[in-house]
Design a protein around this motif. Structure first.
Motif, PDB file in Angstrom:
ATOM      1  N   THR A 158      -2.397   9.270 -24.349  1.00  0.00           N
ATOM      2  CA  THR A 158      -3.005   8.883 -25.620  1.00  0.00           C
ATOM      3  C   THR A 158      -2.441   9.769 -26.719  1.00  0.00           C
ATOM      4  O   THR A 158      -2.177  10.953 -26.499  1.00  0.00           O
TER       5      THR A 158
ATOM      6  N   ALA B 263     -11.612  18.427 -30.513  1.00  0.00           N
ATOM      7  CA  ALA B 263     -12.340  17.554 -31.435  1.00  0.00           C
ATOM      8  C   ALA B 263     -13.805  17.935 -31.580  1.00  0.00           C
ATOM      9  O   ALA B 263     -14.555  17.233 -32.247  1.00  0.00           O
TER      10      ALA B 263
ATOM     11  N   ASP C  13      -8.418  15.951 -20.042  1.00  0.00           N
ATOM     12  CA  ASP C  13      -9.021  15.810 -21.366  1.00  0.00           C
ATOM     13  C   ASP C  13      -9.151  17.165 -22.060  1.00  0.00           C
ATOM     14  O   ASP C  13     -10.003  17.973 -21.704  1.00  0.00           O
TER      15      ASP C  13
ATOM     16  N   ARG D 168      -6.945   6.862 -32.759  1.00  0.00           N
ATOM     17  CA  ARG D 168      -8.224   7.454 -32.393  1.00  0.00           C
ATOM     18  C   ARG D 168      -9.301   6.402 -32.136  1.00  0.00           C
ATOM     19  O   ARG D 168     -10.269   6.649 -31.431  1.00  0.00           O
TER      20      ARG D 168
ATOM     21  N   GLY E 260      -2.243  10.074 -31.430  1.00  0.00           N
ATOM     22  CA  GLY E 260      -2.920   9.675 -32.650  1.00  0.00           C
ATOM     23  C   GLY E 260      -2.098   8.867 -33.620  1.00  0.00           C
ATOM     24  O   GLY E 260      -2.630   8.360 -34.611  1.00  0.00           O
ATOM     25  N   SER E 261      -0.786   8.708 -33.374  1.00  0.00           N
ATOM     26  CA  SER E 261       0.052   7.996 -34.326  1.00  0.00           C
ATOM     27  C   SER E 261       1.252   7.375 -33.621  1.00  0.00           C
ATOM     28  O   SER E 261       1.592   7.743 -32.487  1.00  0.00           O
TER      29      SER E 261
ATOM     30  N   THR F 298     -14.962  12.177 -26.334  1.00  0.00           N
ATOM     31  CA  THR F 298     -13.836  11.660 -25.559  1.00  0.00           C
ATOM     32  C   THR F 298     -14.026  11.882 -24.067  1.00  0.00           C
ATOM     33  O   THR F 298     -13.543  11.098 -23.245  1.00  0.00           O
TER      34      THR F 298
ATOM     35  N   HIS G 175      -4.517  13.021 -22.353  1.00  0.00           N
ATOM     36  CA  HIS G 175      -4.782  12.949 -23.785  1.00  0.00           C
ATOM     37  C   HIS G 175      -3.835  13.883 -24.544  1.00  0.00           C
ATOM     38  O   HIS G 175      -3.361  14.881 -24.000  1.00  0.00           O
ATOM     39  N   ALA G 176      -3.583  13.557 -25.818  1.00  0.00           N
ATOM     40  CA  ALA G 176      -2.671  14.345 -26.664  1.00  0.00           C
ATOM     41  C   ALA G 176      -1.332  14.531 -25.961  1.00  0.00           C
ATOM     42  O   ALA G 176      -0.814  15.639 -25.831  1.00  0.00           O
TER      43      ALA G 176
ATOM     44  N   ILE H 154      -9.499  17.080 -25.432  1.00  0.00           N
ATOM     45  CA  ILE H 154     -10.009  16.650 -26.732  1.00  0.00           C
ATOM     46  C   ILE H 154     -11.468  17.050 -26.925  1.00  0.00           C
ATOM     47  O   ILE H 154     -11.866  17.543 -27.975  1.00  0.00           O
TER      48      ILE H 154
END
Length: 323
Positions: free
Chosen positions: A172, A243, A216, A194, A174-175, A222, A148-149, A218
């Motif tokens: 993963t 998060a 992970d 997301r 976010g944009s 998640t 993630h990220a 996040i």
């Protein structure tokens, strides 16, 4: 000579920071005095600031990594001399200051190929990546993983280091902009947004079973998605809660035979031998170019702005404080 130091008055928001100046003390037995050239920031600092991981007392100084020049050498120290370029990371925290005395055994000499800014942005993250890829789960050729990220500070190092081990990486982000970054770091597949159905995408990309290991940082809801993305007898690794706090995980989610690990780089680094093993491994990969991109730089006195940007998620890469 005076030292600029950032005090955290109490757990809370960025208003709890305040700047002071005071005279530097000489290093004690077994210590070296370092003039910082760059100070790294990590989400760990946010957890310390908010009191999620409380400090022993207040006011306190946070910050877990920095790099600079040895300015003074205390009694009993033979492995360093004035002018040496060094970096350090891990406990005890206290890097948010322009100079610092630390135990010599916690400092790592920097090779010419690694700048102070690179070391300050990448040492703790590189040590964390080493712990995750070689100690928490033994990643090797053919390992399928979820990160993630994947365009962030730690994520970018994890992706590149994992690819150097011939693993298959699903990231993963976010944009679309961060997707391009993750792809440039070597991610084989990138899940964007997301609201994406992470579990379904991972199952599709692995032709059904899921990944061998998921990392992970996040948190929030998640983690359940990460667990559900792992194959039977694979492992989910929770390493943060950017998060939000992690809700209780029903043990039934680990069927059939999945493992859930919650490693701590700070706990790992409490042992000096383990710390130096991870730090030297991180420096070696820095020399090969596996480093965190520097997303932003702030003056040390602007630490509040740095924390605002870190929490916003806008920056792709690490945020540095410059004394």
């Amino acid at each position: 000579m005076t030292d600029q130091i950032i005090w955290l008055n109490a757990p809370g928001d960025i208003a709890q920071f305040h700047v002071e100046h005071h005279r530097c003390d000489p290093p004690g037995d077994g210590e070296i005095g370092i003039r910082h050239e760059a100070i790294g920031t990590n989400f760990l600092d946010v957890y310390h600031r908010k009191g999620i991981y409380p400090m022993p007392s207040y006011p306190s100084v946070i910050g877990a990594e920095a790099a600079g020049i040895v300015e003074d050498v205390g009694p009993g120290v033979s492995m360093f001399q004035k002018g040496d370029r060094v970096a350090y990371a891990g406990p005890p925290v206290g890097a948010y200051r322009s100079t610092r005395n630390i135990a010599a055994e916690r400092a790592i000499k920097l090779p010419d190929a690694v700048s102070a800014k690179t070391a300050a942005s990448s040492l703790l993250k590189g040590m964390t990546a080493y712990m995750l890829l070689k100690k928490t789960y033994d990643v090797h050729a053919g390992t399928q993983m979820l990160i993630h990220a994947a365009a962030g500070g730690l994520g970018s190092i994890l992706v590149r280091w994992a690819k150097s081990l011939d693993a298959t990486v699903i990231g993963t982000v976010g944009s679309s902009e961060k997707a391009a970054l993750a792809t440039s770091y070597g991610a084989d597949h990138v899940i964007v947004g997301r609201g994406a159905d992470i579990v379904a995408e991972v199952k599709r990309l692995t032709n059904g079973p899921g990944v061998d290991v998921a990392y992970d940082g996040i948190g929030g809801d998640t983690l359940l998605k990460s667990i559900r993305s792992v194959r039977p007898f694979g492992m989910a690794v929770t390493i943060g809660q950017a998060a939000g706090s992690i809700p209780p995980v029903p043990v039934e989610e680990l069927r059939p035979g999945k493992a859930l690990s919650h490693p701590s780089i700070m706990a790992w680094c409490a042992d000096v031998g383990q710390y130096r093993e991870a730090a030297l491994a991180a420096v070696r990969v820095m020399e090969t170019g596996i480093v965190s991109q520097i997303g932003a730089e702030y003056r040390l006195a602007d630490v509040a702005k740095a924390h605002e940007e870190m929490e916003s998620g806008r920056s792709a890469g690490s945020i540095l404080l410059i004394p």
